[in-house]
Design a protein around this motif. Structure first.
Motif, PDB file in Angstrom:
ATOM      1  N   TYR A  64      38.671  33.897  42.112  1.00 21.87           N
ATOM      2  CA  TYR A  64      37.537  34.355  42.905  1.00 21.87           C
ATOM      3  C   TYR A  64      36.227  34.079  42.175  1.00 21.87           C
ATOM      4  O   TYR A  64      35.266  33.556  42.746  1.00 21.87           O
ATOM      5  CB  TYR A  64      37.703  35.847  43.191  1.00 21.87           C
ATOM      6  CG  TYR A  64      36.667  36.452  44.108  1.00 21.87           C
ATOM      7  CD1 TYR A  64      35.975  35.694  45.047  1.00 21.87           C
ATOM      8  CD2 TYR A  64      36.386  37.817  44.040  1.00 21.87           C
ATOM      9  CE1 TYR A  64      35.041  36.275  45.885  1.00 21.87           C
ATOM     10  CE2 TYR A  64      35.460  38.403  44.879  1.00 21.87           C
ATOM     11  CZ  TYR A  64      34.777  37.635  45.796  1.00 21.87           C
ATOM     12  OH  TYR A  64      33.850  38.214  46.619  1.00 21.87           O
ATOM     13  N   GLY A  65      36.186  34.420  40.878  1.00 22.23           N
ATOM     14  CA  GLY A  65      34.974  34.174  40.107  1.00 22.23           C
ATOM     15  C   GLY A  65      34.668  32.699  39.948  1.00 22.23           C
ATOM     16  O   GLY A  65      33.506  32.280  40.021  1.00 22.23           O
ATOM     17  N   ALA A  66      35.721  31.876  39.768  1.00 21.72           N
ATOM     18  CA  ALA A  66      35.508  30.439  39.612  1.00 21.72           C
ATOM     19  C   ALA A  66      35.027  29.798  40.903  1.00 21.72           C
ATOM     20  O   ALA A  66      34.123  28.959  40.890  1.00 21.72           O
ATOM     21  CB  ALA A  66      36.800  29.769  39.148  1.00 21.72           C
ATOM     22  N   GLY A 153      30.075  24.663  49.317  1.00 25.41           N
ATOM     23  CA  GLY A 153      30.778  25.306  50.421  1.00 25.41           C
ATOM     24  C   GLY A 153      32.280  25.336  50.209  1.00 25.41           C
ATOM     25  O   GLY A 153      32.948  26.331  50.529  1.00 25.41           O
ATOM     26  N   LEU A 154      32.836  24.271  49.646  1.00 30.76           N
ATOM     27  CA  LEU A 154      34.267  24.234  49.363  1.00 30.76           C
ATOM     28  C   LEU A 154      34.627  25.245  48.270  1.00 30.76           C
ATOM     29  O   LEU A 154      35.668  25.915  48.342  1.00 30.76           O
ATOM     30  CB  LEU A 154      34.670  22.823  48.937  1.00 30.76           C
ATOM     31  CG  LEU A 154      36.159  22.581  48.697  1.00 30.76           C
ATOM     32  CD1 LEU A 154      36.974  22.869  49.947  1.00 30.76           C
ATOM     33  CD2 LEU A 154      36.394  21.144  48.225  1.00 30.76           C
ATOM     34  N   GLY A 155      33.772  25.379  47.262  1.00 33.76           N
ATOM     35  CA  GLY A 155      33.998  26.388  46.228  1.00 33.76           C
ATOM     36  C   GLY A 155      33.984  27.791  46.794  1.00 33.76           C
ATOM     37  O   GLY A 155      34.812  28.641  46.425  1.00 33.76           O
ATOM     38  N   TRP A 156      33.043  28.059  47.708  1.00 35.28           N
ATOM     39  CA  TRP A 156      32.966  29.359  48.375  1.00 35.28           C
ATOM     40  C   TRP A 156      34.265  29.636  49.135  1.00 35.28           C
ATOM     41  O   TRP A 156      34.818  30.743  49.074  1.00 35.28           O
ATOM     42  CB  TRP A 156      31.759  29.372  49.303  1.00 35.28           C
ATOM     43  CG  TRP A 156      31.501  30.659  50.027  1.00 35.28           C
ATOM     44  CD1 TRP A 156      32.241  31.805  49.995  1.00 35.28           C
ATOM     45  CD2 TRP A 156      30.400  30.931  50.889  1.00 35.28           C
ATOM     46  NE1 TRP A 156      31.673  32.773  50.797  1.00 35.28           N
ATOM     47  CE2 TRP A 156      30.552  32.260  51.347  1.00 35.28           C
ATOM     48  CE3 TRP A 156      29.317  30.171  51.322  1.00 35.28           C
ATOM     49  CZ2 TRP A 156      29.640  32.841  52.238  1.00 35.28           C
ATOM     50  CZ3 TRP A 156      28.408  30.760  52.205  1.00 35.28           C
ATOM     51  CH2 TRP A 156      28.565  32.074  52.650  1.00 35.28           C
ATOM     52  N   ALA A 157      34.769  28.650  49.852  1.00 37.31           N
ATOM     53  CA  ALA A 157      36.008  28.815  50.617  1.00 37.31           C
ATOM     54  C   ALA A 157      37.181  29.140  49.691  1.00 37.31           C
ATOM     55  O   ALA A 157      38.007  30.013  49.993  1.00 37.31           O
ATOM     56  CB  ALA A 157      36.298  27.548  51.421  1.00 37.31           C
ATOM     57  N   PHE A 158      37.257  28.452  48.559  1.00 34.55           N
ATOM     58  CA  PHE A 158      38.316  28.728  47.596  1.00 34.55           C
ATOM     59  C   PHE A 158      38.217  30.163  47.093  1.00 34.55           C
ATOM     60  O   PHE A 158      39.226  30.870  46.966  1.00 34.55           O
ATOM     61  CB  PHE A 158      38.220  27.741  46.429  1.00 34.55           C
ATOM     62  CG  PHE A 158      39.218  27.982  45.335  1.00 34.55           C
ATOM     63  CD1 PHE A 158      40.551  27.639  45.505  1.00 34.55           C
ATOM     64  CD2 PHE A 158      38.822  28.548  44.132  1.00 34.55           C
ATOM     65  CE1 PHE A 158      41.475  27.872  44.493  1.00 34.55           C
ATOM     66  CE2 PHE A 158      39.732  28.782  43.117  1.00 34.55           C
ATOM     67  CZ  PHE A 158      41.069  28.445  43.295  1.00 34.55           C
ATOM     68  N   GLY A 159      36.997  30.622  46.816  1.00 31.06           N
ATOM     69  CA  GLY A 159      36.810  32.005  46.392  1.00 31.06           C
ATOM     70  C   GLY A 159      37.216  32.994  47.472  1.00 31.06           C
ATOM     71  O   GLY A 159      37.793  34.049  47.177  1.00 31.06           O
ATOM     72  N   ASN A 160      36.932  32.680  48.735  1.00 28.55           N
ATOM     73  CA  ASN A 160      37.343  33.550  49.836  1.00 28.55           C
ATOM     74  C   ASN A 160      38.854  33.754  49.857  1.00 28.55           C
ATOM     75  O   ASN A 160      39.346  34.866  50.068  1.00 28.55           O
ATOM     76  CB  ASN A 160      36.896  32.955  51.175  1.00 28.55           C
ATOM     77  CG  ASN A 160      35.424  33.196  51.471  1.00 28.55           C
ATOM     78  OD1 ASN A 160      34.804  34.069  50.884  1.00 28.55           O
ATOM     79  ND2 ASN A 160      34.871  32.421  52.380  1.00 28.55           N
ATOM     80  N   TRP A 177      33.550  42.714  39.136  1.00 23.42           N
ATOM     81  CA  TRP A 177      34.288  42.050  38.064  1.00 23.42           C
ATOM     82  C   TRP A 177      34.352  40.543  38.264  1.00 23.42           C
ATOM     83  O   TRP A 177      34.493  39.789  37.294  1.00 23.42           O
ATOM     84  CB  TRP A 177      35.682  42.658  37.931  1.00 23.42           C
ATOM     85  CG  TRP A 177      35.661  43.811  36.974  1.00 23.42           C
ATOM     86  CD1 TRP A 177      35.380  45.116  37.263  1.00 23.42           C
ATOM     87  CD2 TRP A 177      35.884  43.758  35.567  1.00 23.42           C
ATOM     88  NE1 TRP A 177      35.417  45.882  36.125  1.00 23.42           N
ATOM     89  CE2 TRP A 177      35.729  45.077  35.069  1.00 23.42           C
ATOM     90  CE3 TRP A 177      36.215  42.739  34.684  1.00 23.42           C
ATOM     91  CZ2 TRP A 177      35.883  45.380  33.716  1.00 23.42           C
ATOM     92  CZ3 TRP A 177      36.369  43.039  33.345  1.00 23.42           C
ATOM     93  CH2 TRP A 177      36.201  44.352  32.874  1.00 23.42           C
ATOM     94  N   MET A 178      34.240  40.080  39.513  1.00 24.94           N
ATOM     95  CA  MET A 178      34.106  38.640  39.743  1.00 24.94           C
ATOM     96  C   MET A 178      32.887  38.103  39.015  1.00 24.94           C
ATOM     97  O   MET A 178      32.883  36.969  38.505  1.00 24.94           O
ATOM     98  CB  MET A 178      33.998  38.386  41.253  1.00 24.94           C
ATOM     99  CG  MET A 178      33.709  36.949  41.657  1.00 24.94           C
ATOM    100  SD  MET A 178      31.953  36.492  41.653  1.00 24.94           S
ATOM    101  CE  MET A 178      31.328  37.530  42.964  1.00 24.94           C
ATOM    102  N   SER A 179      31.830  38.920  38.911  1.00 24.52           N
ATOM    103  CA  SER A 179      30.593  38.490  38.261  1.00 24.52           C
ATOM    104  C   SER A 179      30.740  38.321  36.764  1.00 24.52           C
ATOM    105  O   SER A 179      29.865  37.731  36.112  1.00 24.52           O
ATOM    106  CB  SER A 179      29.479  39.504  38.550  1.00 24.52           C
ATOM    107  OG  SER A 179      29.250  39.638  39.934  1.00 24.52           O
ATOM    108  N   VAL A 180      31.840  38.828  36.190  1.00 32.23           N
ATOM    109  CA  VAL A 180      32.065  38.675  34.755  1.00 32.23           C
ATOM    110  C   VAL A 180      32.500  37.249  34.420  1.00 32.23           C
ATOM    111  O   VAL A 180      32.293  36.773  33.291  1.00 32.23           O
ATOM    112  CB  VAL A 180      33.122  39.703  34.286  1.00 32.23           C
ATOM    113  CG1 VAL A 180      33.472  39.508  32.813  1.00 32.23           C
ATOM    114  CG2 VAL A 180      32.613  41.121  34.527  1.00 32.23           C
ATOM    115  N   VAL A 181      33.066  36.538  35.384  1.00 34.53           N
ATOM    116  CA  VAL A 181      33.623  35.205  35.114  1.00 34.53           C
ATOM    117  C   VAL A 181      32.546  34.145  34.850  1.00 34.53           C
ATOM    118  O   VAL A 181      32.665  33.370  33.895  1.00 34.53           O
ATOM    119  CB  VAL A 181      34.545  34.774  36.276  1.00 34.53           C
ATOM    120  CG1 VAL A 181      35.076  33.358  36.061  1.00 34.53           C
ATOM    121  CG2 VAL A 181      35.697  35.760  36.438  1.00 34.53           C
TER     122      VAL A 181
END
Length: 311
Positions: A64-66, A153-160, A177-181
């Motif tokens: 999610y963070g990545a 946009g593809l990165g956002w989709a992967f995080g979703n 905690w996603m923001s820690v990555v």
């Protein structure tokens, strides 16, 4: 999705649309990779010290963070720094919605109803029309910034999808905690690509009008767009299928283009407004279902409300 949840999704679209002019202001002072690192470091430090880690598998938290934190914003900020117009960036980034729907079907085997498919298709037509129209203005957008934004946009989709799979006990703590990555890898990337001199010079002149505007933009990005907007979005994605929630992100460019016109004097045209209305129609079609006879939508209990809203 109950009406109250649709209103929350609309609130997210509003905050994320206004986020693009805020990013534009911050990029006038800070280099892009450093700016992304700062955006998440401001949240990551108090999170590590004060917030218990949600009970999720590390692979989903890191994924999610990545996806949402690193890939989306590295490509977006780099695209805007290399000439992507603010309003157009808010449009092209919403490619995450069809990316999410398609990836959810392929990887998570979520079923897409005919109504949802039609809604997404209508919204994509509207987005494509706006993109084509904007590409024909003033010589069009350069290819590289558009490709970079699509990668975001593809990165956002992967995080979703990672957010969906995490099934966290607290969606809001998962977002924090996603923001820690992102901070450490992005700081390393900034040092390697942008260099210590560029980093140091970006912290000079913070009391000038440009510097103060950049800090204001950063504050809006962190507190409103990330804590409030992403917190509510995370909560919605954890409670509804990706194909229901993701299309609401297509409303972001409507807000982004309008805000860029009002705040940054980026031109807008009646054709863009008409195509934006088509996007809205597609989102509404894809996110609502016909009421079945005798069906009563359940109002969420207090325990169902997102902690970002109820406290």
């Amino acid at each position: 999705m109950p009406p109250r949840h649709r209103l929350l999704a609309l609130l997210v679209a509003l905050t994320w649309g206004l986020n693009f002019p805020a990013i534009h202001l911050s990029l006038q002072q800070f280099p892009p990779f450093l700016l992304v690192a700062l955006r998440f470091a401001v949240i990551a430090v108090p999170t590590v010290l004060l917030v218990p880690r949600p009970r999720v598998a590390w692979r989903w938290l890191l994924g999610y963070g990545a996806g949402f934190g690193v890939l989306q914003f590295v490509f977006l900020y780099l695209a805007m720094d290399t000439g992507m117009p603010t309003g157009l960036a808010s449009l092209v980034l919403q490619s995450s919605a069809p990316f999410t729907v398609v990836l959810a079907g392929l990887l998570l085997h979520e079923r897409l109803t005919a109504r949802q498919g039609a809604g997404v298709a209508i919204a994509v037509v509207g987005l494509g029309g706006i993109a084509a129209y904007r590409a024909g203005l003033d010589g069009g957008a350069a290819l590289l910034p558009v490709v970079l934004t699509l990668c975001g946009g593809l990165g956002w989709a992967f995080g979703n999808l990672c957010n969906r799979q995490a099934q966290a006990d607290s969606a809001f703590r998962l977002m924090l905690w996603m923001s820690v990555v992102p901070p450490l890898p992005l700081l390393a990337l900034s040092l390697a690509v942008e260099g210590p001199d560029a980093i140091a010079s970006s912290f000079r002149g913070l009391t000038t009008p440009t510097g103060l505007a950049a800090l204001g933009g950063l504050a809006f990005t962190v507190l409103i767009a990330t804590v409030v907007g992403t917190g509510v979005w995370t909560w919605l994605m954890a409670r509804h299928p990706s194909s229901v929630v993701a299309p609401f992100s297509m409303l972001v460019p409507v807000v982004g283009i309008a805000a860029s016109w009002l705040l940054l004097d980026e031109p807008t045209r009646p054709a863009e407004l008409a195509l934006g209305a088509l996007v809205v129609a597609g989102v509404l079609l894809g996110s609502t279902r016909p009421r079945e006879p005798g069906r009563v939508d359940r109002e969420p209990t207090r325990g169902d409300e997102p902690s970002a809203v109820t406290g």
